[in-house]
Scaffold this motif. Structure first.
Motif, mmCIF file in Angstrom:
data_model
loop_
_atom_site.group_PDB
_atom_site.id
_atom_site.type_symbol
_atom_site.label_atom_id
_atom_site.label_comp_id
_atom_site.label_asym_id
_atom_site.label_seq_id
_atom_site.Cartn_x
_atom_site.Cartn_y
_atom_site.Cartn_z
ATOM 1 N N LEU A 301 0.822 -1.200 0.000
ATOM 2 C CA LEU A 301 0.000 0.000 0.000
ATOM 3 C C LEU A 301 0.862 1.258 0.000
ATOM 4 O O LEU A 301 0.568 2.229 -0.722
ATOM 5 C CB LEU A 301 -0.926 -0.005 1.224
ATOM 6 N N ASN A 302 1.933 1.257 0.758
ATOM 7 C CA ASN A 302 2.836 2.412 0.774
ATOM 8 C C ASN A 302 3.462 2.632 -0.595
ATOM 9 O O ASN A 302 3.598 3.769 -1.059
ATOM 10 C CB ASN A 302 3.932 2.226 1.832
ATOM 11 N N LEU A 304 2.213 1.806 -3.479
ATOM 12 C CA LEU A 304 1.190 2.305 -4.398
ATOM 13 C C LEU A 304 0.875 3.771 -4.140
ATOM 14 O O LEU A 304 0.738 4.576 -5.075
ATOM 15 C CB LEU A 304 -0.086 1.459 -4.263
ATOM 16 N N GLN A 305 0.746 4.140 -2.857
ATOM 17 C CA GLN A 305 0.402 5.522 -2.527
ATOM 18 C C GLN A 305 1.541 6.490 -2.836
ATOM 19 O O GLN A 305 1.302 7.651 -3.151
ATOM 20 C CB GLN A 305 0.006 5.629 -1.053
ATOM 21 N N GLU A 306 2.764 6.046 -2.739
ATOM 22 C CA GLU A 306 3.911 6.902 -3.035
ATOM 23 C C GLU A 306 4.352 6.794 -4.490
ATOM 24 O O GLU A 306 5.387 7.345 -4.869
ATOM 25 C CB GLU A 306 5.091 6.532 -2.110
ATOM 26 N N ASN A 307 3.532 6.114 -5.304
ATOM 27 C CA ASN A 307 3.838 5.947 -6.744
ATOM 28 C C ASN A 307 5.214 5.320 -6.975
ATOM 29 O O ASN A 307 5.929 5.651 -7.922
ATOM 30 C CB ASN A 307 3.765 7.304 -7.470
ATOM 31 N N SER A 431 -8.136 -0.592 0.477
ATOM 32 C CA SER A 431 -7.172 0.505 0.339
ATOM 33 C C SER A 431 -6.262 0.249 -0.856
ATOM 34 O O SER A 431 -5.982 1.146 -1.661
ATOM 35 C CB SER A 431 -6.341 0.648 1.615
ATOM 36 N N ILE A 432 -5.811 -1.009 -0.989
ATOM 37 C CA ILE A 432 -4.951 -1.373 -2.117
ATOM 38 C C ILE A 432 -5.737 -1.315 -3.414
ATOM 39 O O ILE A 432 -5.241 -0.834 -4.448
ATOM 40 C CB ILE A 432 -4.361 -2.777 -1.873
ATOM 41 N N LYS A 434 -8.294 0.641 -4.205
ATOM 42 C CA LYS A 434 -8.511 2.028 -4.622
ATOM 43 C C LYS A 434 -7.237 2.641 -5.200
ATOM 44 O O LYS A 434 -7.286 3.429 -6.158
ATOM 45 C CB LYS A 434 -9.015 2.859 -3.436
ATOM 46 N N GLU A 435 -6.090 2.280 -4.647
ATOM 47 C CA GLU A 435 -4.833 2.818 -5.168
ATOM 48 C C GLU A 435 -4.511 2.250 -6.542
ATOM 49 O O GLU A 435 -4.027 2.954 -7.425
ATOM 50 C CB GLU A 435 -3.690 2.534 -4.191
ATOM 51 N N ARG A 438 -6.715 3.982 -8.981
ATOM 52 C CA ARG A 438 -6.225 5.352 -9.192
ATOM 53 C C ARG A 438 -5.057 5.378 -10.164
ATOM 54 O O ARG A 438 -5.000 6.225 -11.067
ATOM 55 C CB ARG A 438 -5.805 5.965 -7.853
ATOM 56 N N LEU A 439 -4.134 4.430 -10.001
ATOM 57 C CA LEU A 439 -2.973 4.376 -10.899
ATOM 58 C C LEU A 439 -3.375 4.048 -12.333
ATOM 59 O O LEU A 439 -2.675 4.414 -13.278
ATOM 60 C CB LEU A 439 -1.959 3.347 -10.389
#
Length: 469
Positions: A301-302, A304-307, A431-432, A434-435, A438-439
């Protein structure tokens, strides 16, 4: 100026403006005095002098003429001196102008040539400035005399005797009114800023609950509202952080308790049979897997969120990917007796990471099955929606309250507040999801109605014909 506060700087600007206005007024009055008053006197003297001298061209400067000039001197505002010879002027006007003689050698030549002479300056004996002019009078045989017209100039305060008090009164009232307006403006500006300073001090200490009440719509009001929004956001983040800490402690404590307890039982040989010992080891293994999954999900998750994750994009036959994913749930669907309905449009292609997209489908379908009621319905739909492919999953199961809808997808957030271990995973799955969506430039939404059920919709951009070719 660096040490000045903003209020002091504005007050300095205000005082500077007053000083500049006063200075400008002084120069403006001086300009009126020198350019209008003195110039008008000068023009009048030249006009009267030329007119007087022209009456006696080619005549004689007799006693009668001199008497007429003297009579004119009495009724006019000017002082007029008439002499036969230039040297006699010193007898009638025995003063120096700017500490110089009234007529110099260069002045004599000018007068002898028939030109008039303008003289102005300060006369010490009279205690003021004077302005005057000497005009030659021509006769038939040449110059027969000279006329000297002069007038003492009024002091600047005398010229503006009536206007200066009015200007001072109006100026005082104006600056007083300006001061009151500026004071009100400064208070309206700096009182909210002082409140913001106080609030920011409280925020820096960790108190995010304070707010500033305002009904202003100007820039100060917008700043205040923005600060209130920031405080509210920080308060919510602090609440979420505490909730996150509580959740992760809960998620870690349970498996660690199982592992620690069963490990101690095995070491102390507190079991009645080899089968019981084997069950302890199985439980330890399951909890270890659960911990690994929790850590891996957090890392994933980190990323994915930090691209930090790089998508491996390629064409995906999305209908086939859904069918392949559903094959993994045949046993679960049958065990729960769900009424499965699938409406899938084929020949739809998207561009994306097939492994991640399947992870999205797997997680959404897994949740739909997990939270469905026994023998309920489960509908899976895939169709085109404009430029997007719409994937929708509907089930009859646990109703999601409206206040929880927006929070779905937060770390460790689950709608089952009791956190039942039979249904709950790590709380990171959505959470994963949705990320990943989004990507891929897609959208994710959830609707829940107690009478209909819960519906999850995912929109992913369809691959265009040019991309296919």
């Amino acid at each position: 100026m660096k040490r000045f506060t903003l209020s002091k700087k504005l007050f300095t600007v205000f005082l500077s403006s007053i000083a500049f206005t006063i200075l400008f007024s002084f120069f403006f009055i001086h300009f009126l005095y020198s350019q209008l008053y003195i110039s008008s006197i000068e023009e009048s003297i030249v006009y009267q002098g030329k007119r007087t001298a022209s009456h006696y061209h080619y005549g004689e400067l007799s006693d009668e003429i001199i008497e007429k000039i003297q009579w004119y001197n009495i009724i006019s505002e000017y002082e007029i001196i008439v002499v036969d010879r230039l040297d006699d002027l010193s007898s009638y006007f025995p003063y120096k102008i700017n500490y110089e003689n009234l007529v110099g050698n260069a002045d004599r030549k000018r007068l002898e040539n028939g030109a008039y002479l303008l003289k102005k300056g300060y006369v010490n004996e009279l205690g003021r400035e004077i302005i005057g002019a000497i005009f030659p009078i021509k006769g038939e045989s040449g110059l027969i005399g000279f006329i000297y017209i002069y007038v003492p100039l009024a002091a600047i305060q005398d010229v503006f005797r009536e206007s200066i008090p009015l200007m001072v009164t109006v100026g005082t009232l104006f600056f007083f009114a300006l001061f009151m307006v500026m004071n009100k403006i400064l208070n309206s500006m700096f009182n909210p800023l002082r409140d913001l300073q106080r609030l920011s001090s409280e925020v820096s200490k960790g108190n995010y609950s304070s707010r500033i009440e305002t009904d202003r719509e100007d820039e100060i009001g917008q700043l205040t509202n923005a600060f209130n929004s920031m405080s509210l956001s920080l308060e919510e983040q602090e609440k979420r952080k505490k909730e996150f800490t509580s959740n992760i402690v809960h998620e870690l404590r349970t498996p660690l308790t199982y592992i620690g307890g069963y490990t101690h039982a095995l070491k102390a040989k507190i079991y009645s049979s080899p089968e019981e010992a084997e069950s302890y080891l199985t439980t330890i293994e399951k909890e270890t897997v659960r911990l690994n999954k929790l850590v891996n999900d957090l890392v994933e998750l980190n990323h994915l969120q930090e691209n930090l994750y790089t998508l491996h994009n390629e064409p995906i036959a999305i209908a086939q990917l859904i069918l392949d994913t559903m094959d993994l749930f045949k046993i679960l669907v049958a065990e729960k007796g769900l009424q499965l309905s699938m409406n899938i449009e084929e020949n739809s292609i998207i561009t994306g990471d097939p492994q991640r997209i399947q992870q999205v489908f797997y997680n959404v379908i897994d949740n739909a099955i997990k939270y469905s009621r026994e023998a309920g319905r489960l509908n899976i739909t895939l169709k085109k929606s404009g430029k997007y492919i719409e994937f929708q999953v509907d089930n009859e199961g646990i109703h999601i309250p409206k206040e929880d809808i927006d929070r779905i997808g937060e770390r460790f957030f689950r709608t089952d507040k009791a956190r039942n271990r039979t249904t709950g995973g790590t709380g990171l799955g959505l959470s994963i999801v949705k990320e990943i969506i989004r990507l891929h430039g897609g959208t994710f939404s959830i609707e829940s109605d107690p009478s209909i059920g819960t519906s999850v919709k995912i929109h992913l951009k369809e691959r265009t014909k040019d991309e296919v070719n």
